[in-house]
Write a protein that holds these residues in place. Structure first.
Motif, PDB file in Angstrom:
ATOM      1  N   PHE A 378       0.818  -1.210   0.000  1.00  0.00           N
ATOM      2  CA  PHE A 378       0.000   0.000   0.000  1.00  0.00           C
ATOM      3  C   PHE A 378       0.856   1.265   0.000  1.00  0.00           C
ATOM      4  CE2 PHE A 378      -2.370  -3.523   1.718  1.00  0.00           C
ATOM      5  CZ  PHE A 378      -3.491  -3.508   0.892  1.00  0.00           C
ATOM      6  N   ASP A 379       2.067   1.173   0.557  1.00  0.00           N
ATOM      7  CA  ASP A 379       3.006   2.286   0.438  1.00  0.00           C
ATOM      8  C   ASP A 379       3.386   2.499  -1.025  1.00  0.00           C
ATOM      9  OD1 ASP A 379       3.045   2.737   3.183  1.00  0.00           O
ATOM     10  OD2 ASP A 379       4.741   1.400   3.524  1.00  0.00           O
ATOM     11  N   SER A 380       3.541   1.396  -1.749  1.00  0.00           N
ATOM     12  CA  SER A 380       3.910   1.521  -3.167  1.00  0.00           C
ATOM     13  C   SER A 380       2.753   2.095  -3.979  1.00  0.00           C
ATOM     14  CB  SER A 380       4.341   0.168  -3.733  1.00  0.00           C
ATOM     15  OG  SER A 380       3.263  -0.735  -3.837  1.00  0.00           O
ATOM     16  N   ILE A 381       1.525   1.697  -3.648  1.00  0.00           N
ATOM     17  CA  ILE A 381       0.370   2.204  -4.388  1.00  0.00           C
ATOM     18  C   ILE A 381       0.203   3.699  -4.201  1.00  0.00           C
ATOM     19  CG2 ILE A 381      -2.166   2.165  -4.471  1.00  0.00           C
ATOM     20  CD1 ILE A 381      -1.996  -0.856  -4.044  1.00  0.00           C
ATOM     21  N   ILE A 382       0.311   4.183  -2.957  1.00  0.00           N
ATOM     22  CA  ILE A 382       0.148   5.628  -2.760  1.00  0.00           C
ATOM     23  C   ILE A 382       1.312   6.401  -3.372  1.00  0.00           C
ATOM     24  CG2 ILE A 382      -1.238   5.330  -0.680  1.00  0.00           C
ATOM     25  CD1 ILE A 382       1.196   6.217   0.957  1.00  0.00           C
ATOM     26  N   SER A 383       2.407   5.699  -3.709  1.00  0.00           N
ATOM     27  CA  SER A 383       3.539   6.343  -4.375  1.00  0.00           C
ATOM     28  C   SER A 383       3.432   6.266  -5.885  1.00  0.00           C
ATOM     29  CB  SER A 383       4.851   5.683  -3.917  1.00  0.00           C
ATOM     30  OG  SER A 383       4.978   5.707  -2.519  1.00  0.00           O
ATOM     31  N   GLY A 384       2.392   5.596  -6.394  1.00  0.00           N
ATOM     32  CA  GLY A 384       2.243   5.445  -7.834  1.00  0.00           C
ATOM     33  C   GLY A 384       3.185   4.422  -8.428  1.00  0.00           C
ATOM     34  N   CYS A 385       3.686   3.502  -7.593  1.00  0.00           N
ATOM     35  CA  CYS A 385       4.629   2.479  -8.038  1.00  0.00           C
ATOM     36  C   CYS A 385       3.878   1.168  -8.253  1.00  0.00           C
ATOM     37  CB  CYS A 385       5.718   2.310  -6.976  1.00  0.00           C
ATOM     38  SG  CYS A 385       7.059   1.204  -7.452  1.00  0.00           S
ATOM     39  N   ILE A 386       4.060   0.545  -9.400  1.00  0.00           N
ATOM     40  CA  ILE A 386       3.319  -0.662  -9.778  1.00  0.00           C
ATOM     41  C   ILE A 386       3.814  -1.846  -8.947  1.00  0.00           C
ATOM     42  CG2 ILE A 386       2.776  -2.244 -11.670  1.00  0.00           C
ATOM     43  CD1 ILE A 386       3.483   0.197 -13.556  1.00  0.00           C
ATOM     44  N   PRO A 387       2.935  -2.493  -8.179  1.00  0.00           N
ATOM     45  CA  PRO A 387       3.388  -3.621  -7.342  1.00  0.00           C
ATOM     46  C   PRO A 387       3.660  -4.875  -8.173  1.00  0.00           C
ATOM     47  CG  PRO A 387       1.017  -3.306  -7.096  1.00  0.00           C
ATOM     48  CD  PRO A 387       1.509  -2.172  -7.956  1.00  0.00           C
ATOM     49  N   VAL A 388       4.688  -5.601  -7.773  1.00  0.00           N
ATOM     50  CA  VAL A 388       5.041  -6.877  -8.386  1.00  0.00           C
ATOM     51  C   VAL A 388       4.875  -7.956  -7.319  1.00  0.00           C
ATOM     52  CG1 VAL A 388       6.832  -8.233  -9.537  1.00  0.00           C
ATOM     53  CG2 VAL A 388       6.696  -5.753  -9.917  1.00  0.00           C
ATOM     54  N   PHE A 389       3.962  -8.904  -7.567  1.00  0.00           N
ATOM     55  CA  PHE A 389       3.672  -9.950  -6.586  1.00  0.00           C
ATOM     56  C   PHE A 389       4.270 -11.279  -7.038  1.00  0.00           C
ATOM     57  CE2 PHE A 389      -0.020  -7.000  -6.157  1.00  0.00           C
ATOM     58  CZ  PHE A 389       0.275  -6.549  -4.878  1.00  0.00           C
ATOM     59  N   PHE A 390       4.595 -12.109  -6.039  1.00  0.00           N
ATOM     60  CA  PHE A 390       5.207 -13.402  -6.299  1.00  0.00           C
ATOM     61  C   PHE A 390       4.350 -14.554  -5.766  1.00  0.00           C
ATOM     62  CE2 PHE A 390       8.336 -10.098  -6.132  1.00  0.00           C
ATOM     63  CZ  PHE A 390       9.176 -10.351  -7.203  1.00  0.00           C
ATOM     64  N   HIS A 391       3.276 -14.203  -5.087  1.00  0.00           N
ATOM     65  CA  HIS A 391       2.360 -15.217  -4.572  1.00  0.00           C
ATOM     66  C   HIS A 391       0.936 -14.667  -4.693  1.00  0.00           C
ATOM     67  CE1 HIS A 391       0.506 -18.285  -2.115  1.00  0.00           C
ATOM     68  NE2 HIS A 391       1.668 -18.905  -1.974  1.00  0.00           N
ATOM     69  N   PRO A 392      -0.014 -15.459  -5.202  1.00  0.00           N
ATOM     70  CA  PRO A 392      -1.377 -14.938  -5.394  1.00  0.00           C
ATOM     71  C   PRO A 392      -2.065 -14.526  -4.092  1.00  0.00           C
ATOM     72  CG  PRO A 392      -1.293 -17.314  -5.771  1.00  0.00           C
ATOM     73  CD  PRO A 392       0.118 -16.850  -5.688  1.00  0.00           C
ATOM     74  N   TYR A 393      -1.625 -15.113  -2.942  1.00  0.00           N
ATOM     75  CA  TYR A 393      -2.267 -14.772  -1.673  1.00  0.00           C
ATOM     76  C   TYR A 393      -1.748 -13.456  -1.093  1.00  0.00           C
ATOM     77  CZ  TYR A 393      -3.827 -19.653  -1.808  1.00  0.00           C
ATOM     78  OH  TYR A 393      -4.390 -20.856  -2.173  1.00  0.00           O
ATOM     79  N   SER A 394      -0.787 -12.840  -1.766  1.00  0.00           N
ATOM     80  CA  SER A 394      -0.286 -11.546  -1.304  1.00  0.00           C
ATOM     81  C   SER A 394      -1.244 -10.405  -1.621  1.00  0.00           C
ATOM     82  CB  SER A 394       1.081 -11.251  -1.936  1.00  0.00           C
ATOM     83  OG  SER A 394       2.062 -12.135  -1.447  1.00  0.00           O
ATOM     84  N   ALA A 395      -2.142 -10.620  -2.590  1.00  0.00           N
ATOM     85  CA  ALA A 395      -3.090  -9.550  -2.949  1.00  0.00           C
ATOM     86  C   ALA A 395      -4.338 -10.089  -3.619  1.00  0.00           C
ATOM     87  CB  ALA A 395      -2.418  -8.532  -3.870  1.00  0.00           C
ATOM     88  N   TYR A 396      -4.183 -10.934  -4.614  1.00  0.00           N
ATOM     89  CA  TYR A 396      -5.304 -11.308  -5.475  1.00  0.00           C
ATOM     90  C   TYR A 396      -6.419 -12.046  -4.738  1.00  0.00           C
ATOM     91  CZ  TYR A 396      -1.556 -10.360  -8.835  1.00  0.00           C
ATOM     92  OH  TYR A 396      -0.525  -9.788  -9.524  1.00  0.00           O
ATOM     93  N   ALA A 397      -6.071 -12.859  -3.745  1.00  0.00           N
ATOM     94  CA  ALA A 397      -7.086 -13.567  -2.969  1.00  0.00           C
ATOM     95  C   ALA A 397      -7.427 -12.825  -1.683  1.00  0.00           C
ATOM     96  CB  ALA A 397      -6.602 -14.973  -2.624  1.00  0.00           C
ATOM     97  N   GLN A 398      -6.849 -11.659  -1.503  1.00  0.00           N
ATOM     98  CA  GLN A 398      -7.014 -10.918  -0.254  1.00  0.00           C
ATOM     99  C   GLN A 398      -7.971  -9.730  -0.387  1.00  0.00           C
ATOM    100  OE1 GLN A 398      -5.889 -11.619   2.720  1.00  0.00           O
ATOM    101  NE2 GLN A 398      -4.457 -13.267   2.304  1.00  0.00           N
ATOM    102  N   TYR A 399      -7.565  -8.727  -1.119  1.00  0.00           N
ATOM    103  CA  TYR A 399      -8.252  -7.425  -1.090  1.00  0.00           C
ATOM    104  C   TYR A 399      -9.287  -7.338  -2.212  1.00  0.00           C
ATOM    105  CZ  TYR A 399      -4.233  -6.886   1.889  1.00  0.00           C
ATOM    106  OH  TYR A 399      -3.296  -7.093   2.867  1.00  0.00           O
ATOM    107  N   ILE A 400     -10.235  -8.287  -2.186  1.00  0.00           N
ATOM    108  CA  ILE A 400     -11.194  -8.417  -3.276  1.00  0.00           C
ATOM    109  C   ILE A 400     -12.188  -7.257  -3.314  1.00  0.00           C
ATOM    110  CG2 ILE A 400     -10.977 -10.914  -3.371  1.00  0.00           C
ATOM    111  CD1 ILE A 400     -13.552 -11.127  -1.751  1.00  0.00           C
ATOM    112  N   TRP A 401     -12.330  -6.521  -2.221  1.00  0.00           N
ATOM    113  CA  TRP A 401     -13.216  -5.352  -2.205  1.00  0.00           C
ATOM    114  C   TRP A 401     -12.525  -4.117  -2.776  1.00  0.00           C
ATOM    115  CZ3 TRP A 401     -15.267  -5.701   3.549  1.00  0.00           C
ATOM    116  CH2 TRP A 401     -16.145  -6.784   3.645  1.00  0.00           C
ATOM    117  N   TYR A 402     -11.223  -4.196  -2.992  1.00  0.00           N
ATOM    118  CA  TYR A 402     -10.446  -2.988  -3.285  1.00  0.00           C
ATOM    119  C   TYR A 402      -9.708  -3.016  -4.620  1.00  0.00           C
ATOM    120  CZ  TYR A 402     -11.380  -2.083   1.616  1.00  0.00           C
ATOM    121  OH  TYR A 402     -12.021  -1.870   2.809  1.00  0.00           O
TER     122      TYR A 402
END
Length: 519
Positions: A378-402
């Motif tokens: 979320f620090d990277s998002i507010i900085s306009g930096c594109i996040p790079v994920f290595f595990h689907p549970y780091s974001a894709y299965a988590q923040y489904i409302w957002y």
């Protein structure tokens, strides 16, 4: 004389009929009033004056305190009966929230022990400014001049509670409420006892809050299925299954009562009653214009580095890929920027230093750490930096409302197995993205900023919904759906069924096929 008598007679005649008409109108109005009262009591529809409605909407929640046990109140025979408010006259229909007034031991007293909230730190300064922490006084040209705070990542419980006090559809009448909020600071409480305490101490508040809730009339209405609470730690800190002293965390979320409650936490587990909400960041704007100005600033920023990583290795975790990621970053020369969180004078907890790094990078690496998710995302998002994920549970299965279901719009996925085996060079993989594609992805990331921040509770957005607005709206949708199922005589437990829900969450994003890298 005769003419005068005729006139007076006509006058008396008119007066008589006027009196009859007036009596008829009075009787008609009285009948209508009686009927409306009868109708209201039979149908469950209540009509409120504008003054009463406003009072309910703006009902303030004072400091939590003891309230009488539910046994002092009469219980309705039908535990799921609700007062339905006419949604034509009441803008809060279906949106009312009732806040439990908990005993102080479950929230206020926890804060008074602020020096011991985390074993290694004095957390008292973090309680300042409604849980945002100390204000950043020297933005050094990196941050905007206001709205930035040294926010601790575990302060969500306090932040949420302070904000919900300003919610426009609070009610002191629990029968009107669609949802019931439990202001229990579970994460701050258990954080005091995670190291060096036996399971009885760690579970004390868990069993205590369950015992208290079960005695409340609000609980017995739907047995907690209209209740929700917020945890400022990851869900795994509350899912201890057995009572070995060496096992981690408390049993709170594995207690039967809490399986009926909608749980919001910064990282969810696989249970269907859990939903992940963003970690608190450092940015807490007060108005729409503050958001717009910051978005414009990060969107236009010229970025010198292709990618960056802020973090530290996890040498004791055999499956961690952080060591490989740090090595690739260091070997990429000027292409990658590394912010070492283990170095002397750790700069990773300093807002200016973190944003300074992320604002100069096109991509920000977000590997798992102690758990799947990271505040750094979320620090990277507010900085306009594109996040790079290595595990689907780091974001894709988590923040489904957002986050968008189409993860390719705002992020990059590189399977961690490819990092472990050395099959992928992060530098070469990210270099394949054209400037046009990067610009489009950054645009999507910048659009996410309002959704993942926690606005200042003393203000109000007009244009945007922040993380709390979204969470409250989705909780209300969920509990109203459960209420409809219950009123239809169906079993509402399906909405709270146990089991691994991550696969279903991912299927809505990537289908039944495994996630694949985008290059």
């Amino acid at each position: 004389m005769e003419k005068k008598l005729i006139i007076n007679g006509g006058h008396c005649h008119n007066q008589f009929w006027f009196t009859v008409l007036l009596s008829f109108v009075f009787c008609f109005l009285l009948f209508c009033f009686d009927y409306s009262v009868l109708y209201s009591s039979n149908s469950g529809v209540s009509f409120y004056s504008e003054k009463t409605q406003k009072a309910n909407q703006l009902a303030a929640i004072d400091e939590p305190s003891e309230i009488p046990d539910s046994q002092n109140f009469p219980f309705p025979e039908n535990n799921v009966s609700l007062t339905i408010v006419n949604n034509v006259t009441d803008p809060c229909s279906g949106k009312y929230i009732y806040v439990h007034r908990l005993p102080r031991r479950f929230n206020v007293d926890v804060l008074e022990d602020c020096r011991n909230l985390v074993k290694w730190f004095n957390m008292c300064p973090s309680l300042m400014n409604s849980g945002f922490g100390p204000k950043v006084e020297t933005p050094q040209g990196v941050l905007s001049e206001k709205n930035w705070f040294e926010t601790n990542q575990f302060m969500l419980e306090l932040i949420f509670h302070q904000r919900i006090k300003q919610y426009e559809c609070l009610t002191n009448d629990s029968s009107m409420a669609s949802a019931v909020y439990i202001p229990f600071y579970a994460g701050l409480d258990v954080g005091r006892y995670l190291w060096g305490y036996n399971v009885s101490v760690r579970d004390s508040s868990a069993f205590g809050i369950v015992h208290w809730l079960r005695k409340q009339r609000e609980w017995n209405r739907m047995f907690g299925r209209d209740h929700f609470f917020v945890a400022g730690r990851i869900a795994w800190d509350f899912r201890r299954r057995i009572d070995n002293e060496s096992d981690w965390g408390s049993r709170l979320m594995n207690l039967p009562e809490f399986m009926n409650i909608t749980v919001l936490s910064i990282e969810s587990s696989s249970w269907s009653n859990e939903f992940a909400v963003p970690y608190p960041t450092y940015f807490h704007p007060s108005s729409d214009i503050d958001v717009i100005r910051w978005q414009k600033r990060v969107r236009a920023r010229k970025r010198r580095h292709l990618f960056c990583f802020a973090g530290a290795p996890r040498p004791t975790m055999k499956d961690s890929i952080r060591g490989e990621i740090i090595n690739q970053c260091l070997s990429a020369n000027q292409t990658c920027r590394f912010l070492d969180c283990k170095a002397e004078g750790n700069k990773c907890n300093t807002p200016v230093e973190v944003i300074k790094v992320f604002r100069d990078c096109k991509f920000c690496l977000q590997p798992p750490g102690d758990s799947y998710t990271r505040r750094s995302t979320f620090d990277s998002i507010i900085s306009g930096c594109i996040p790079v994920f290595f595990h689907p549970y780091s974001a894709y299965a988590q923040y489904i409302w957002y986050f968008p279901k189409n993860y390719t719009k705002y992020s990059v996925y590189i399977p961690e197995i490819d990092i472990k085996t050395g099959n992928v060079s992060i530098d070469r993989a990210l270099s394949r993205y054209s400037e046009h594609r990067i610009k489009a992805m950054r645009k999507e990331v910048v659009k996410l900023i309002p959704k993942v921040i926690y606005a200042n509770p003393k203000s109000r957005f007009e244009r945007y919904e922040d993380a709390i607005d979204i969470a409250v709206k989705r909780v209300l949708e969920r509990v109203n759906k459960v209420g409809e199922i219950t009123r239809e005589g169906k079993d509402p437990s399906v909405e709270f069924a146990a089991g691994n829900q991550w696969k279903s969450k991912l299927s809505g994003i990537v289908g039944d096929q495994p996630l694949e890298p985008l290059f």
